[in-house]
Design an enzyme around this catalytic site. Sequence first.
Site, short mmCIF file in Angstrom:
data_model
loop_
_atom_site.label_atom_id
_atom_site.label_comp_id
_atom_site.label_asym_id
_atom_site.label_seq_id
_atom_site.Cartn_x
_atom_site.Cartn_y
_atom_site.Cartn_z
CG ASP A 9 -31.42 1.71 -49.95
OD1 ASP A 9 -30.92 0.56 -50.00
OD2 ASP A 9 -31.16 2.45 -50.97
CG ASP A 11 -25.83 -0.33 -52.15
OD1 ASP A 11 -24.55 0.18 -51.90
OD2 ASP A 11 -26.30 -1.38 -52.03
C1 BG6 Z 1 -28.84 -2.82 -53.84
C2 BG6 Z 1 -28.25 -1.95 -55.09
O1 BG6 Z 1 -28.85 -1.99 -52.75
O2 BG6 Z 1 -28.10 -3.98 -53.93
C3 BG6 Z 1 -28.36 -2.73 -56.43
O3 BG6 Z 1 -29.21 -0.71 -55.19
C4 BG6 Z 1 -27.75 -4.07 -56.02
O4 BG6 Z 1 -28.06 -2.14 -57.46
C5 BG6 Z 1 -28.35 -4.74 -54.83
O5 BG6 Z 1 -27.63 -5.08 -57.38
C6 BG6 Z 1 -27.49 -6.18 -54.54
O6 BG6 Z 1 -26.30 -5.80 -54.19
P1 BG6 Z 1 -24.96 -7.06 -54.15
O7 BG6 Z 1 -23.83 -5.94 -53.27
O8 BG6 Z 1 -25.35 -7.94 -53.16
O9 BG6 Z 1 -24.82 -7.25 -55.40
MG MG Z 2 -30.62 2.23 -52.85
#
Ligand code: BG6
Ligand code: MG
Length: 217
Positions: A9, A11
């Site tokens: 993963d 984030d």
């Molecule tokens: C995930 C995060 O990796 O991506 C979430 O943990 C986030 O918090 C999701 O909402 C979607 O991300 P993005 O960048 O497309 O808004």
């Molecule tokens: Mg994550």
Amino acid sequence: MSLKACIYDLDGVITDTAKYHYHSWKWVGSQLDYTLTEKQNMKLKGVGRKESLDKILKWSGARISEAEKQNLLVQKNHMYLEFIDKMTPEEAFPGFREFNKLAKAQGIKVAIGSSSRNAIRIIDKLDLVLAFHAIVDGGMTENSKPEPDIFLLAAEKLQCEPSECLVIEDSQAGLTAAKKAGMKSVLYGDDKGIKGAHMQMNSWADADLEKFKSLFS
Ligand code: BG6
Ligand code: MG
């Protein structure tokens, strides 16, 4: 059966973007006359952008039109990207680069499996674009985590069976997705409320490739 691929993963596992999401979602909350707490923000880990807004709307009790929803999502992402564009390679968690190099040197395939539609932009800011054999982001599959689609597509791109893959995740949505994909998983972080991982590590300093391999023997 042996470990053939690591699917990370992004984030919360390779870098901390939750603080940038929090700032931006808090602004969305303020537009709904609602104060989003840090604890609630934690519940948005791994959850897709639209699904996150749906949760905030539910918590706040606010009722808005579809057009207003779209507008908030665009503005939220705009605010979030202002933070992302200032990120530097030093924001990759310490020890990640070393672990990834070690895994690749042992012939293990590596991929990103992220719900974020901004994943490639973030990976670029971290100067890690060339560090992976495949990158799957939230824009590439119909369903986001907790459904298994993102991890299954990553395995397909790496030409590995799900049973040969190890997912490294910090969220409940991600671990549920790994389970549904039929993959082994490691929880990154010490959140006791997150269930279903085969192993846990506090940081990349703890990552032990031999222990990860033992999950497959
Ligand atoms: C995930 C995060 O990796 O991506 C979430 O943990 C986030 O918090 C999701 O909402 C979607 O991300 P993005 O960048 O497309 O808004
Ligand atoms: Mg994550």
